[in-house]
Motif scaffolding. Structure first.
Motif, PDB file in Angstrom:
ATOM      1  N   GLY A  65      -2.139   9.439 -23.616  1.00 55.53           N
ATOM      2  CA  GLY A  65      -3.316   8.588 -23.605  1.00 55.53           C
ATOM      3  C   GLY A  65      -2.991   7.117 -23.408  1.00 55.53           C
ATOM      4  N   ARG A  66      -1.734   6.805 -23.390  1.00 49.90           N
ATOM      5  CA  ARG A  66      -1.313   5.406 -23.244  1.00 49.90           C
ATOM      6  C   ARG A  66      -1.215   5.041 -21.770  1.00 49.90           C
ATOM      7  N   PRO A  67      -1.697   3.879 -21.379  1.00 55.69           N
ATOM      8  CA  PRO A  67      -1.654   3.483 -19.967  1.00 55.69           C
ATOM      9  C   PRO A  67      -0.228   3.276 -19.446  1.00 55.69           C
ATOM     10  N   GLU A  68       0.705   2.930 -20.328  1.00 48.62           N
ATOM     11  CA  GLU A  68       2.087   2.721 -19.886  1.00 48.62           C
ATOM     12  C   GLU A  68       2.699   4.003 -19.329  1.00 48.62           C
ATOM     13  N   THR A  69       2.368   5.138 -19.963  1.00 50.59           N
ATOM     14  CA  THR A  69       2.899   6.419 -19.497  1.00 50.59           C
ATOM     15  C   THR A  69       2.436   6.699 -18.071  1.00 50.59           C
ATOM     16  N   TRP A  70       1.169   6.480 -17.815  1.00 53.11           N
ATOM     17  CA  TRP A  70       0.632   6.731 -16.478  1.00 53.11           C
ATOM     18  C   TRP A  70       1.119   5.705 -15.472  1.00 53.11           C
ATOM     19  N   PHE A  71       1.341   4.480 -15.939  1.00 57.50           N
ATOM     20  CA  PHE A  71       1.902   3.454 -15.062  1.00 57.50           C
ATOM     21  C   PHE A  71       3.297   3.865 -14.589  1.00 57.50           C
ATOM     22  N   PHE A  72       4.150   4.324 -15.516  1.00 54.35           N
ATOM     23  CA  PHE A  72       5.497   4.730 -15.130  1.00 54.35           C
ATOM     24  C   PHE A  72       5.487   5.987 -14.266  1.00 54.35           C
ATOM     25  N   ALA A  73       4.533   6.889 -14.503  1.00 57.73           N
ATOM     26  CA  ALA A  73       4.409   8.071 -13.636  1.00 57.73           C
ATOM     27  C   ALA A  73       4.051   7.647 -12.215  1.00 57.73           C
ATOM     28  N   LEU A  74       3.149   6.690 -12.089  1.00 56.35           N
ATOM     29  CA  LEU A  74       2.759   6.170 -10.777  1.00 56.35           C
ATOM     30  C   LEU A  74       3.932   5.450 -10.100  1.00 56.35           C
ATOM     31  N   VAL A  75       4.667   4.664 -10.868  1.00 53.69           N
ATOM     32  CA  VAL A  75       5.829   3.959 -10.317  1.00 53.69           C
ATOM     33  C   VAL A  75       6.872   4.960  -9.820  1.00 53.69           C
ATOM     34  N   VAL A  76       7.127   6.003 -10.610  1.00 51.26           N
ATOM     35  CA  VAL A  76       8.095   7.032 -10.185  1.00 51.26           C
ATOM     36  C   VAL A  76       7.641   7.656  -8.874  1.00 51.26           C
ATOM     37  N   ALA A  77       6.383   8.045  -8.790  1.00 51.75           N
ATOM     38  CA  ALA A  77       5.870   8.686  -7.575  1.00 51.75           C
ATOM     39  C   ALA A  77       5.991   7.763  -6.363  1.00 51.75           C
ATOM     40  N   CYS A  78       5.567   6.519  -6.515  1.00 52.45           N
ATOM     41  CA  CYS A  78       5.632   5.567  -5.394  1.00 52.45           C
ATOM     42  C   CYS A  78       7.075   5.287  -4.977  1.00 52.45           C
ATOM     43  N   CYS A  79       7.935   5.091  -5.953  1.00 57.27           N
ATOM     44  CA  CYS A  79       9.340   4.789  -5.638  1.00 57.27           C
ATOM     45  C   CYS A  79      10.027   5.960  -4.937  1.00 57.27           C
ATOM     46  N   VAL A  80       9.793   7.162  -5.429  1.00 58.74           N
ATOM     47  CA  VAL A  80      10.447   8.336  -4.840  1.00 58.74           C
ATOM     48  C   VAL A  80       9.944   8.581  -3.417  1.00 58.74           C
ATOM     49  N   VAL A  81       8.641   8.442  -3.198  1.00 55.48           N
ATOM     50  CA  VAL A  81       8.101   8.637  -1.846  1.00 55.48           C
ATOM     51  C   VAL A  81       8.665   7.589  -0.888  1.00 55.48           C
ATOM     52  N   THR A  82       8.692   6.339  -1.325  1.00 61.27           N
ATOM     53  CA  THR A  82       9.235   5.270  -0.486  1.00 61.27           C
ATOM     54  C   THR A  82      10.720   5.484  -0.223  1.00 61.27           C
ATOM     55  N   GLN A  83      11.434   5.835  -1.269  1.00 61.74           N
ATOM     56  CA  GLN A  83      12.875   6.071  -1.154  1.00 61.74           C
ATOM     57  C   GLN A  83      13.172   7.188  -0.153  1.00 61.74           C
ATOM     58  N   MET A  84      12.478   8.292  -0.257  1.00 58.38           N
ATOM     59  CA  MET A  84      12.718   9.417   0.653  1.00 58.38           C
ATOM     60  C   MET A  84      12.308   9.081   2.079  1.00 58.38           C
ATOM     61  N   ASN A  85      11.242   8.329   2.244  1.00 58.03           N
ATOM     62  CA  ASN A  85      10.788   7.930   3.571  1.00 58.03           C
ATOM     63  C   ASN A  85      11.878   7.124   4.287  1.00 58.03           C
ATOM     64  N   TYR A  86      12.387   6.106   3.626  1.00 58.56           N
ATOM     65  CA  TYR A  86      13.377   5.250   4.274  1.00 58.56           C
ATOM     66  C   TYR A  86      14.751   5.897   4.358  1.00 58.56           C
ATOM     67  N   LEU A  87      15.065   6.782   3.432  1.00 55.87           N
ATOM     68  CA  LEU A  87      16.322   7.518   3.545  1.00 55.87           C
ATOM     69  C   LEU A  87      16.276   8.449   4.753  1.00 55.87           C
ATOM     70  N   ASN A  88      15.155   9.110   4.961  1.00 56.62           N
ATOM     71  CA  ASN A  88      15.014   9.977   6.133  1.00 56.62           C
ATOM     72  C   ASN A  88      15.075   9.174   7.431  1.00 56.62           C
ATOM     73  N   ARG A  89      14.491   7.987   7.437  1.00 58.01           N
ATOM     74  CA  ARG A  89      14.583   7.131   8.628  1.00 58.01           C
ATOM     75  C   ARG A  89      16.032   6.758   8.915  1.00 58.01           C
ATOM     76  N   ALA A  90      16.766   6.393   7.875  1.00 52.15           N
ATOM     77  CA  ALA A  90      18.175   6.028   8.054  1.00 52.15           C
ATOM     78  C   ALA A  90      18.971   7.226   8.560  1.00 52.15           C
ATOM     79  N   LEU A  91      18.714   8.404   8.003  1.00 53.49           N
ATOM     80  CA  LEU A  91      19.443   9.597   8.427  1.00 53.49           C
ATOM     81  C   LEU A  91      19.075  10.030   9.843  1.00 53.49           C
ATOM     82  N   ASP A  92      17.858   9.757  10.263  1.00 51.18           N
ATOM     83  CA  ASP A  92      17.453  10.067  11.639  1.00 51.18           C
ATOM     84  C   ASP A  92      18.158   9.167  12.653  1.00 51.18           C
ATOM     85  N   LEU A  93      18.395   7.924  12.269  1.00 52.46           N
ATOM     86  CA  LEU A  93      18.960   6.950  13.202  1.00 52.46           C
ATOM     87  C   LEU A  93      20.477   6.845  13.163  1.00 52.46           C
TER      88      LEU A  93
END
Length: 177
Positions: A65-93
């Motif tokens: 019920g705490r907003p901090e928990t959901w904030f960190f869940a959102l940060v994890v999701a955004c960071c992982v998606v961004t990380q995988m996106n740019y890692l795949n771009r680097a591996l493609d090139l």
């Protein structure tokens, strides 16, 4: 201090993604790998916070019920998606044999730095301990560099001698009849 690190890392990743990557991302390997590593260091720290919240919830102290928990869940999701996106771009090139060690070193460096800032680990270390940490880190960097730099047709000795001039060149012995 950690909030400043997180803000700097997020701003640096955003600047790289928006301003540098469109122009230089296809020719400079460090652009995409730096974005991955910066976001990776933030995802590790956010995962740690989320894990603590889930552990407390499992023990009976509800954190959902705490907003901090959901904030960190959102940060994890955004960071992982961004990380995988740019890692795949680097591996493609670029070659995987080049991307992997550079990513490993940058990701590890930034994650250790983030944890040192978060837990104020550098202040409590003595000079000898700091020197030991630096020596271990340098050993990892050199090892990754040697693994990356040595191909089947090159030896580590040859690579080091070309780079530093410290090792004597190996003489070819004449063959006996």
């Amino acid at each position: 201090a950690f909030a400043a690190y997180a803000a700097c890392a997020a701003c640096a990743a955003a600047a790289l993604a928006c301003a540098v990557a469109p122009r230089h991302g296809r020719s400079q390997i460090l652009v995409y790998v730096s974005i991955c590593s910066l976001m990776g260091s933030l995802s590790v720290m956010s995962c740690k916070a989320l894990g603590i919240a889930l552990k407390l919830t499992a023990r009976g102290d509800d954190q959902m019920g705490r907003p901090e928990t959901w904030f960190f869940a959102l940060v994890v999701a955004c960071c992982v998606v961004t990380q995988m996106n740019y890692l795949n771009r680097a591996l493609d090139l670029f070659n995987t044999a080049v991307v992997s060690p550079i990513y490993y070193v940058l990701f590890t460096t930034l994650t250790v730095l983030a944890e040192a800032i978060m837990y104020d680990e550098l202040g409590g270390l003595g000079g000898v301990r700091k020197l030991g940490e630096l020596s271990g880190f340098t050993t990892v960097l050199v090892g990754v560099f040697l693994l990356r730099g040595c191909r089947k047709d090159e030896s580590a000795e040859k690579l080091l001698s070309e780079l530093s001039g410290l090792l004597p060149a190996r003489r070819q012995e004449s063959q006996m009849p």
